[in-house]
Design an enzyme around this catalytic site. Sequence first.
Site, PDB file in Angstrom:
ATOM      1  N   VAL A 169       0.835  -1.212   0.000  1.00 59.74           N
ATOM      2  CA  VAL A 169       0.000   0.000   0.000  1.00 59.74           C
ATOM      3  C   VAL A 169       0.866   1.257   0.000  1.00 59.74           C
ATOM      4  O   VAL A 169       0.689   2.166  -0.818  1.00 59.74           O
ATOM      5  CB  VAL A 169      -0.942  -0.009   1.221  1.00 59.74           C
ATOM      6  CG1 VAL A 169      -1.687   1.313   1.324  1.00 59.74           C
ATOM      7  CG2 VAL A 169      -1.930  -1.170   1.121  1.00 59.74           C
TER       8      VAL A 169
ATOM      9  N   LYS B  60     -14.252   0.634   4.557  1.00 58.76           N
ATOM     10  CA  LYS B  60     -13.202  -0.242   4.020  1.00 58.76           C
ATOM     11  C   LYS B  60     -13.512  -1.702   4.325  1.00 58.76           C
ATOM     12  O   LYS B  60     -13.501  -2.566   3.471  1.00 58.76           O
ATOM     13  CB  LYS B  60     -11.852   0.151   4.608  1.00 58.76           C
ATOM     14  CG  LYS B  60     -10.736  -0.841   4.332  1.00 58.76           C
ATOM     15  CD  LYS B  60     -10.394  -0.946   2.872  1.00 58.76           C
ATOM     16  CE  LYS B  60      -9.343  -2.031   2.672  1.00 58.76           C
ATOM     17  NZ  LYS B  60      -9.042  -2.215   1.248  1.00 58.76           N
TER      18      LYS B  60
ATOM     19  N   THR C 233      -5.455  -0.612   6.500  1.00 57.99           N
ATOM     20  CA  THR C 233      -6.810  -1.040   6.876  1.00 57.99           C
ATOM     21  C   THR C 233      -6.846  -1.221   8.390  1.00 57.99           C
ATOM     22  O   THR C 233      -6.135  -2.066   8.931  1.00 57.99           O
ATOM     23  CB  THR C 233      -7.134  -2.377   6.179  1.00 57.99           C
ATOM     24  OG1 THR C 233      -7.009  -2.176   4.777  1.00 57.99           O
ATOM     25  CG2 THR C 233      -8.525  -2.852   6.511  1.00 57.99           C
TER      26      THR C 233
ATOM     27  N   CYS D 277      -5.742  -9.535   2.152  1.00 53.28           N
ATOM     28  CA  CYS D 277      -6.810  -8.633   2.597  1.00 53.28           C
ATOM     29  C   CYS D 277      -8.099  -9.345   2.988  1.00 53.28           C
ATOM     30  O   CYS D 277      -8.508  -9.292   4.150  1.00 53.28           O
ATOM     31  CB  CYS D 277      -7.080  -7.595   1.518  1.00 53.28           C
ATOM     32  SG  CYS D 277      -5.657  -6.538   1.281  1.00 53.28           S
TER      33      CYS D 277
ATOM     34  N   ASP E 153      10.726   3.505   5.584  1.00 52.26           N
ATOM     35  CA  ASP E 153      10.551   2.134   6.070  1.00 52.26           C
ATOM     36  C   ASP E 153      11.688   1.813   7.042  1.00 52.26           C
ATOM     37  O   ASP E 153      12.815   2.277   6.844  1.00 52.26           O
ATOM     38  CB  ASP E 153      10.549   1.138   4.893  1.00 52.26           C
ATOM     39  CG  ASP E 153       9.878  -0.181   5.260  1.00 52.26           C
ATOM     40  OD1 ASP E 153       8.763  -0.448   4.794  1.00 52.26           O
ATOM     41  OD2 ASP E 153      10.482  -0.918   6.074  1.00 52.26           O
TER      42      ASP E 153
ATOM     43  N   ARG F 234      -6.364  -3.434  -5.677  1.00 50.79           N
ATOM     44  CA  ARG F 234      -6.202  -4.882  -5.867  1.00 50.79           C
ATOM     45  C   ARG F 234      -4.760  -5.177  -6.249  1.00 50.79           C
ATOM     46  O   ARG F 234      -4.194  -4.476  -7.108  1.00 50.79           O
ATOM     47  CB  ARG F 234      -7.124  -5.356  -7.012  1.00 50.79           C
ATOM     48  CG  ARG F 234      -8.609  -5.331  -6.711  1.00 50.79           C
ATOM     49  CD  ARG F 234      -9.409  -5.474  -7.999  1.00 50.79           C
ATOM     50  NE  ARG F 234      -9.133  -4.373  -8.892  1.00 50.79           N
ATOM     51  CZ  ARG F 234      -9.278  -4.425 -10.224  1.00 50.79           C
ATOM     52  NH1 ARG F 234      -9.682  -5.533 -10.805  1.00 50.79           N
ATOM     53  NH2 ARG F 234      -9.008  -3.367 -10.971  1.00 50.79           N
TER      54      ARG F 234
ATOM     55  N   PHE G 138      -8.380   0.999  -1.832  1.00 48.57           N
ATOM     56  CA  PHE G 138      -9.182  -0.072  -2.424  1.00 48.57           C
ATOM     57  C   PHE G 138      -8.393  -0.679  -3.577  1.00 48.57           C
ATOM     58  O   PHE G 138      -8.895  -0.888  -4.672  1.00 48.57           O
ATOM     59  CB  PHE G 138     -10.537   0.486  -2.911  1.00 48.57           C
ATOM     60  CG  PHE G 138     -11.345   1.110  -1.811  1.00 48.57           C
ATOM     61  CD1 PHE G 138     -11.352   2.481  -1.620  1.00 48.57           C
ATOM     62  CD2 PHE G 138     -12.060   0.318  -0.920  1.00 48.57           C
ATOM     63  CE1 PHE G 138     -12.072   3.055  -0.584  1.00 48.57           C
ATOM     64  CE2 PHE G 138     -12.789   0.877   0.122  1.00 48.57           C
ATOM     65  CZ  PHE G 138     -12.802   2.257   0.294  1.00 48.57           C
TER      66      PHE G 138
ATOM     67  N   PHE H 264     -16.691 -10.105  -9.759  1.00 46.13           N
ATOM     68  CA  PHE H 264     -16.507 -10.913  -8.536  1.00 46.13           C
ATOM     69  C   PHE H 264     -17.557 -12.000  -8.445  1.00 46.13           C
ATOM     70  O   PHE H 264     -18.009 -12.340  -7.356  1.00 46.13           O
ATOM     71  CB  PHE H 264     -16.486 -10.004  -7.295  1.00 46.13           C
ATOM     72  CG  PHE H 264     -15.125  -9.399  -7.083  1.00 46.13           C
ATOM     73  CD1 PHE H 264     -14.551  -8.660  -8.079  1.00 46.13           C
ATOM     74  CD2 PHE H 264     -14.402  -9.627  -5.921  1.00 46.13           C
ATOM     75  CE1 PHE H 264     -13.277  -8.142  -7.935  1.00 46.13           C
ATOM     76  CE2 PHE H 264     -13.134  -9.102  -5.756  1.00 46.13           C
ATOM     77  CZ  PHE H 264     -12.571  -8.355  -6.773  1.00 46.13           C
TER      78      PHE H 264
HETATM   79  C1  UDX Z   1      -8.911  -7.049  -2.526  1.00 43.22           C
HETATM   80  C2  UDX Z   1      -9.959  -6.012  -2.926  1.00 43.22           C
HETATM   81  O1  UDX Z   1     -10.424  -6.302  -4.249  1.00 43.22           O
HETATM   82  C3  UDX Z   1      -9.339  -4.611  -2.903  1.00 43.22           C
HETATM   83  O2  UDX Z   1     -10.322  -3.646  -3.217  1.00 43.22           O
HETATM   84  C4  UDX Z   1      -8.786  -4.358  -1.493  1.00 43.22           C
HETATM   85  O3  UDX Z   1      -8.184  -3.082  -1.412  1.00 43.22           O
HETATM   86  C5  UDX Z   1      -7.759  -5.416  -1.146  1.00 43.22           C
HETATM   87  O4  UDX Z   1      -8.347  -6.730  -1.235  1.00 43.22           O
HETATM   88  P1  UDX Z   1      -6.878  -8.307  -3.642  1.00 43.22           P
HETATM   89  O5  UDX Z   1      -6.955  -9.114  -2.375  1.00 43.22           O
HETATM   90  O6  UDX Z   1      -5.590  -7.768  -4.096  1.00 43.22           O
HETATM   91  O7  UDX Z   1      -7.886  -7.017  -3.496  1.00 43.22           O
HETATM   92  O8  UDX Z   1      -7.417  -9.210  -4.826  1.00 43.22           O
HETATM   93  P2  UDX Z   1      -8.839  -9.483  -5.516  1.00 43.22           P
HETATM   94  O9  UDX Z   1      -8.668  -9.278  -6.953  1.00 43.22           O
HETATM   95  O10 UDX Z   1      -9.923  -8.763  -4.813  1.00 43.22           O
HETATM   96  O11 UDX Z   1      -9.019 -11.082  -5.268  1.00 43.22           O
HETATM   97  C6  UDX Z   1      -9.088 -11.529  -3.936  1.00 43.22           C
HETATM   98  C7  UDX Z   1      -9.296 -13.039  -3.978  1.00 43.22           C
HETATM   99  O12 UDX Z   1     -10.611 -13.337  -4.478  1.00 43.22           O
HETATM  100  C8  UDX Z   1      -8.320 -13.778  -4.887  1.00 43.22           C
HETATM  101  O13 UDX Z   1      -7.934 -14.994  -4.249  1.00 43.22           O
HETATM  102  C9  UDX Z   1      -9.144 -14.081  -6.134  1.00 43.22           C
HETATM  103  O14 UDX Z   1      -8.717 -15.266  -6.783  1.00 43.22           O
HETATM  104  C10 UDX Z   1     -10.529 -14.273  -5.545  1.00 43.22           C
HETATM  105  N1  UDX Z   1     -11.615 -13.985  -6.490  1.00 43.22           N
HETATM  106  C11 UDX Z   1     -11.784 -12.708  -6.937  1.00 43.22           C
HETATM  107  C12 UDX Z   1     -12.462 -15.028  -6.873  1.00 43.22           C
HETATM  108  O15 UDX Z   1     -12.300 -16.178  -6.458  1.00 43.22           O
HETATM  109  N2  UDX Z   1     -13.490 -14.747  -7.718  1.00 43.22           N
HETATM  110  C13 UDX Z   1     -13.698 -13.484  -8.206  1.00 43.22           C
HETATM  111  O16 UDX Z   1     -14.638 -13.311  -8.985  1.00 43.22           O
HETATM  112  C14 UDX Z   1     -12.821 -12.441  -7.809  1.00 43.22           C
END
Ligand code: UDX
Length: 447
Positions: free
Chosen positions: A11, A207, A122, A263, A30, A154, A152, A252
């Site tokens: 982040v 969040k 967070t 996260c 850091d 990813r 937010f 999603f």
């Molecule tokens: C997430 C949130 O999307 C982001 O907004 C927040 O700030 C941090 O957490 P991230 O964890 O980096 O981001 O990845 P993301 O793309 O959200 O996927 C999270 C997990 O869900 C992954 O393991 C992914 O494989 C899974 N996933 C995502 C699914 O299984 N199906 C989906 O449709 C989407």
Amino acid sequence: MRIAVVGSGYVGLVSGACFADFGHEVTCIDSDAAKIAALKNGIMPIYEPGLDQIVAKNSAAKRLLFTTELGSAVSRADAVFIAVGTPSRRGDGHADLSYVHTVAREIAQNVRNFTVVITKSTVPVGTGDEVERIIRETNPQADVAVVSNPEFLREGAAIEDFKRPDRIVIGIEDERARAVMTEVYRPLYLNKAPLLFTARRTSELIKYAANAFLAMKITFINEIADLCEAVGSDVQDVAHGIGLDNRIGGKFLHAGPGYGGSCFPKDTLALVKTAQDHGSPLRLIEATVAINDQRKRAMARKVARAIGADIRGKTVALLGLTFKPNTDDMRESPAISIIQGLQDGGAKVRAFDPEGMEQAKACVSDVTYGADPYTIAEGADALVLVTEWDAFRALDFPRLRSLMNDPLFVDLRNVYRRELIARHGFRYVSIGRPKEDIPVALSTAAE
Ligand code: UDX
């Protein structure tokens, strides 16, 4: 603006580099001297597409500096972002805020003028109040406004998400912070990204509520996938069919082996604890956490069933280890549970991942790593697609067929369709789709 960012992880580093790219003067801080030294030499501590270029550009322009010295950067800053880790506390799942509290004390000791202190990590509802209390207690003369500004981002799309956010949420208790935060985000504000000002505790809850809802949405489609397998429907068509309702939306809704990452698992657990602590339990999220944990473990059993009752001595090759593509991050990856389950059953595991193999070595053992999908497929009794890297979207199935001991393909991300795989003599198992494919003509008509 002069900005200090404390914590140069996923982040802090992305945020600091993007703030510099907006034209601000940014110092990323850091305590890890090796990480700071590497950053000064243009070496990134994390894999994030595009990060090295944006860091190089802004370092060259002298808008982005790296240091282990918090004091001088904070004393000159108009805005200080706290972007340190808030891991799950061992044993009880609460967020560990010790790093945040330590940094709050250090900031208090070094502020000189009115300074906006922003929690970007967070943090549970109420943390901003705690940071404010620590600062006032440490330095009663400190003139600060403590703000919540959750990210937010990813992983794998962090720079895109930072530069083209759906919204910027800013929780304030001191009106003086509004002008500073508007200035910090002016470039985004100008391109119409909505700046949503709320109370500080509201911002902190937004969040967690966002991540918990997304985790629940994924878990919903994963359970629907299990039902699809029982009744003979296609979860991808169900997801498409419900996602066209703009109140639901199509994102999603990809069924898979369960969510991972740094996260969703951590934030859902922390939110469940906050809710329980305040006597208002979130039973939907409690169920989401339990279902997701069970699902990751169930995936090894799904692979074992596909191979046949006894997997002892069988060789299983995994395509992908990271929790999602375009990252090197193994945290809470389903691959970890899948490997442990297969090894417990006596199978030998091989794996290839474009970026995650180094990180994987710290999470799992007795895995044989290969340089590409074909190396690990040699002599394998099953090939399992765990992470949907682009590198796995156009596999050479005739070549794989010639290399494998048994042509079984288990597709945990529904990247392929059965008729393509079957044409090459493979048995095909996927998530939430009927044993026999619905005729392509019918499903195409639905698209
Ligand atoms: C997430 C949130 O999307 C982001 O907004 C927040 O700030 C941090 O957490 P991230 O964890 O980096 O981001 O990845 P993301 O793309 O959200 O996927 C999270 C997990 O869900 C992954 O393991 C992914 O494989 C899974 N996933 C995502 C699914 O299984 N199906 C989906 O449709 C989407």
